[in-house]
Design a protein around this motif. Structure first.
Motif, PDB file in Angstrom:
ATOM      1  N   THR A  64      48.769  30.521  28.343  1.00 41.91           N
ATOM      2  CA  THR A  64      48.935  30.221  29.767  1.00 41.91           C
ATOM      3  C   THR A  64      48.173  31.225  30.622  1.00 41.91           C
ATOM      4  OG1 THR A  64      51.091  29.224  29.350  1.00 41.91           O
ATOM      5  CG2 THR A  64      50.635  29.912  31.611  1.00 41.91           C
ATOM      6  N   VAL A  65      48.209  32.490  30.263  1.00 43.99           N
ATOM      7  CA  VAL A  65      47.468  33.513  31.000  1.00 43.99           C
ATOM      8  C   VAL A  65      45.974  33.206  30.945  1.00 43.99           C
ATOM      9  CG1 VAL A  65      46.849  35.970  31.096  1.00 43.99           C
ATOM     10  CG2 VAL A  65      49.210  35.287  30.601  1.00 43.99           C
ATOM     11  N   ARG A  66      45.494  32.892  29.748  1.00 46.36           N
ATOM     12  CA  ARG A  66      44.066  32.573  29.591  1.00 46.36           C
ATOM     13  C   ARG A  66      43.685  31.331  30.394  1.00 46.36           C
ATOM     14  NH1 ARG A  66      41.821  35.766  25.760  1.00 46.36           N
ATOM     15  NH2 ARG A  66      43.235  36.698  24.236  1.00 46.36           N
ATOM     16  N   LYS A  67      44.561  30.344  30.413  1.00 45.71           N
ATOM     17  CA  LYS A  67      44.285  29.110  31.153  1.00 45.71           C
ATOM     18  C   LYS A  67      44.237  29.375  32.654  1.00 45.71           C
ATOM     19  CE  LYS A  67      43.552  24.721  31.394  1.00 45.71           C
ATOM     20  NZ  LYS A  67      42.244  24.219  31.016  1.00 45.71           N
ATOM     21  N   HIS A  68      45.180  30.162  33.165  1.00 48.94           N
ATOM     22  CA  HIS A  68      45.167  30.512  34.595  1.00 48.94           C
ATOM     23  C   HIS A  68      43.884  31.262  34.950  1.00 48.94           C
ATOM     24  CE1 HIS A  68      49.007  28.981  35.781  1.00 48.94           C
ATOM     25  NE2 HIS A  68      49.700  29.773  34.988  1.00 48.94           N
ATOM     26  N   ARG A  69      43.509  32.215  34.104  1.00 45.38           N
ATOM     27  CA  ARG A  69      42.272  32.973  34.353  1.00 45.38           C
ATOM     28  C   ARG A  69      41.067  32.037  34.352  1.00 45.38           C
ATOM     29  NH1 ARG A  69      40.803  37.181  29.950  1.00 45.38           N
ATOM     30  NH2 ARG A  69      40.143  35.269  28.939  1.00 45.38           N
ATOM     31  N   SER A  70      41.016  31.142  33.402  1.00 43.65           N
ATOM     32  CA  SER A  70      39.918  30.174  33.324  1.00 43.65           C
ATOM     33  C   SER A  70      39.871  29.277  34.561  1.00 43.65           C
ATOM     34  CB  SER A  70      40.070  29.326  32.060  1.00 43.65           C
ATOM     35  OG  SER A  70      39.093  28.323  32.015  1.00 43.65           O
ATOM     36  N   ASN A  71      41.038  28.813  34.998  1.00 39.27           N
ATOM     37  CA  ASN A  71      41.107  27.957  36.191  1.00 39.27           C
ATOM     38  C   ASN A  71      40.621  28.712  37.431  1.00 39.27           C
ATOM     39  OD1 ASN A  71      42.090  25.778  34.756  1.00 39.27           O
ATOM     40  ND2 ASN A  71      44.229  26.166  35.281  1.00 39.27           N
ATOM     41  N   MET A  72      41.024  29.968  37.574  1.00 35.72           N
ATOM     42  CA  MET A  72      40.582  30.749  38.729  1.00 35.72           C
ATOM     43  C   MET A  72      39.070  30.931  38.714  1.00 35.72           C
ATOM     44  SD  MET A  72      43.506  33.678  39.293  1.00 35.72           S
ATOM     45  CE  MET A  72      43.761  34.109  37.570  1.00 35.72           C
ATOM     46  N   CYS A  73      38.526  31.256  37.555  1.00 33.75           N
ATOM     47  CA  CYS A  73      37.079  31.437  37.445  1.00 33.75           C
ATOM     48  C   CYS A  73      36.345  30.142  37.773  1.00 33.75           C
ATOM     49  CB  CYS A  73      36.701  31.921  36.044  1.00 33.75           C
ATOM     50  SG  CYS A  73      37.098  33.647  35.722  1.00 33.75           S
ATOM     51  N   SER A  74      36.819  29.032  37.249  1.00 35.51           N
ATOM     52  CA  SER A  74      36.177  27.741  37.504  1.00 35.51           C
ATOM     53  C   SER A  74      36.177  27.400  38.985  1.00 35.51           C
ATOM     54  CB  SER A  74      36.867  26.623  36.731  1.00 35.51           C
ATOM     55  OG  SER A  74      36.681  26.791  35.351  1.00 35.51           O
ATOM     56  N   ARG A  75      37.311  27.563  39.618  1.00 38.99           N
ATOM     57  CA  ARG A  75      37.427  27.200  41.037  1.00 38.99           C
ATOM     58  C   ARG A  75      36.610  28.111  41.941  1.00 38.99           C
ATOM     59  NH1 ARG A  75      43.823  25.484  41.254  1.00 38.99           N
ATOM     60  NH2 ARG A  75      43.552  23.713  39.840  1.00 38.99           N
ATOM     61  N   LEU A  76      36.407  29.342  41.515  1.00 40.77           N
ATOM     62  CA  LEU A  76      35.651  30.296  42.327  1.00 40.77           C
ATOM     63  C   LEU A  76      34.178  30.379  41.923  1.00 40.77           C
ATOM     64  CD1 LEU A  76      38.336  33.122  42.435  1.00 40.77           C
ATOM     65  CD2 LEU A  76      37.651  31.638  44.334  1.00 40.77           C
ATOM     66  N   GLY A  77      33.806  29.655  40.878  1.00 42.63           N
ATOM     67  CA  GLY A  77      32.423  29.683  40.411  1.00 42.63           C
ATOM     68  C   GLY A  77      32.043  30.983  39.736  1.00 42.63           C
ATOM     69  N   LEU A  78      32.997  31.583  39.042  1.00 44.71           N
ATOM     70  CA  LEU A  78      32.772  32.858  38.371  1.00 44.71           C
ATOM     71  C   LEU A  78      32.693  32.637  36.868  1.00 44.71           C
ATOM     72  CD1 LEU A  78      35.376  34.863  40.462  1.00 44.71           C
ATOM     73  CD2 LEU A  78      32.920  34.662  40.863  1.00 44.71           C
ATOM     74  N   ARG A  79      32.054  33.570  36.172  1.00 47.87           N
ATOM     75  CA  ARG A  79      31.819  33.384  34.735  1.00 47.87           C
ATOM     76  C   ARG A  79      32.802  34.082  33.815  1.00 47.87           C
ATOM     77  NH1 ARG A  79      25.614  35.004  35.012  1.00 47.87           N
ATOM     78  NH2 ARG A  79      26.646  36.534  36.301  1.00 47.87           N
ATOM     79  N   ASN A  80      33.448  35.153  34.303  1.00 48.65           N
ATOM     80  CA  ASN A  80      34.317  35.913  33.397  1.00 48.65           C
ATOM     81  C   ASN A  80      35.328  36.746  34.180  1.00 48.65           C
ATOM     82  OD1 ASN A  80      32.940  38.343  34.189  1.00 48.65           O
ATOM     83  ND2 ASN A  80      31.283  37.739  32.802  1.00 48.65           N
ATOM     84  N   ALA A  81      36.174  37.458  33.444  1.00 52.19           N
ATOM     85  CA  ALA A  81      37.239  38.247  34.065  1.00 52.19           C
ATOM     86  C   ALA A  81      36.689  39.394  34.894  1.00 52.19           C
ATOM     87  CB  ALA A  81      38.183  38.784  32.987  1.00 52.19           C
ATOM     88  N   VAL A  82      35.570  39.957  34.488  1.00 48.40           N
ATOM     89  CA  VAL A  82      34.975  41.053  35.261  1.00 48.40           C
ATOM     90  C   VAL A  82      34.566  40.542  36.639  1.00 48.40           C
ATOM     91  CG1 VAL A  82      33.033  42.670  35.396  1.00 48.40           C
ATOM     92  CG2 VAL A  82      34.209  42.310  33.219  1.00 48.40           C
ATOM     93  N   GLU A  83      33.914  39.390  36.682  1.00 47.89           N
ATOM     94  CA  GLU A  83      33.532  38.806  37.965  1.00 47.89           C
ATOM     95  C   GLU A  83      34.769  38.439  38.790  1.00 47.89           C
ATOM     96  OE1 GLU A  83      30.755  35.584  37.612  1.00 47.89           O
ATOM     97  OE2 GLU A  83      29.194  36.878  36.806  1.00 47.89           O
ATOM     98  N   LEU A  84      35.813  37.983  38.129  1.00 49.88           N
ATOM     99  CA  LEU A  84      37.044  37.621  38.823  1.00 49.88           C
ATOM    100  C   LEU A  84      37.685  38.844  39.484  1.00 49.88           C
ATOM    101  CD1 LEU A  84      39.161  35.486  39.532  1.00 49.88           C
ATOM    102  CD2 LEU A  84      40.214  35.900  37.296  1.00 49.88           C
ATOM    103  N   VAL A  85      37.776  39.939  38.763  1.00 51.74           N
ATOM    104  CA  VAL A  85      38.360  41.164  39.318  1.00 51.74           C
ATOM    105  C   VAL A  85      37.479  41.699  40.448  1.00 51.74           C
ATOM    106  CG1 VAL A  85      38.941  43.581  38.812  1.00 51.74           C
ATOM    107  CG2 VAL A  85      39.632  41.770  37.224  1.00 51.74           C
ATOM    108  N   THR A  86      36.176  41.675  40.265  1.00 52.48           N
ATOM    109  CA  THR A  86      35.257  42.129  41.308  1.00 52.48           C
ATOM    110  C   THR A  86      35.418  41.288  42.569  1.00 52.48           C
ATOM    111  OG1 THR A  86      33.677  42.895  39.653  1.00 52.48           O
ATOM    112  CG2 THR A  86      32.826  42.529  41.875  1.00 52.48           C
ATOM    113  N   HIS A  87      35.486  39.980  42.400  1.00 52.71           N
ATOM    114  CA  HIS A  87      35.670  39.063  43.523  1.00 52.71           C
ATOM    115  C   HIS A  87      36.990  39.365  44.246  1.00 52.71           C
ATOM    116  CE1 HIS A  87      35.023  35.207  45.626  1.00 52.71           C
ATOM    117  NE2 HIS A  87      36.345  35.062  45.538  1.00 52.71           N
TER     118      HIS A  87
END
Length: 64
Positions: free
Chosen positions: A20-43
């Protein structure tokens, strides 16, 4: 994630599955147009979604 916790650690803290954690992270990246967790945290930091830790006080150059 921003503090270095693994998906397994986050899942245990929240009482959900690691998947579930991985799925939420994946969904956030997809919706924001990001490629990975590093980009997600930076964003998140750039948009003020995370509280940044306060910097420790600078050492004084004056001696007592």
């Amino acid at each position: 994630m921003a503090t270095g916790l693994s998906c397994k650690d986050i899942a245990q803290m929240l009482g959900i599955s690691e998947h579930t954690v991985r799925k939420h992270r994946s969904n956030m990246c997809s919706r924001l147009g990001l490629r990975n967790a590093v980009e997600l945290v930076t964003h998140a930091r750039e948009h003020g979604w995370l509280k940044l830790p306060r910097a420790p006080p600078a050492p004084s150059s004056f001696s007592s």
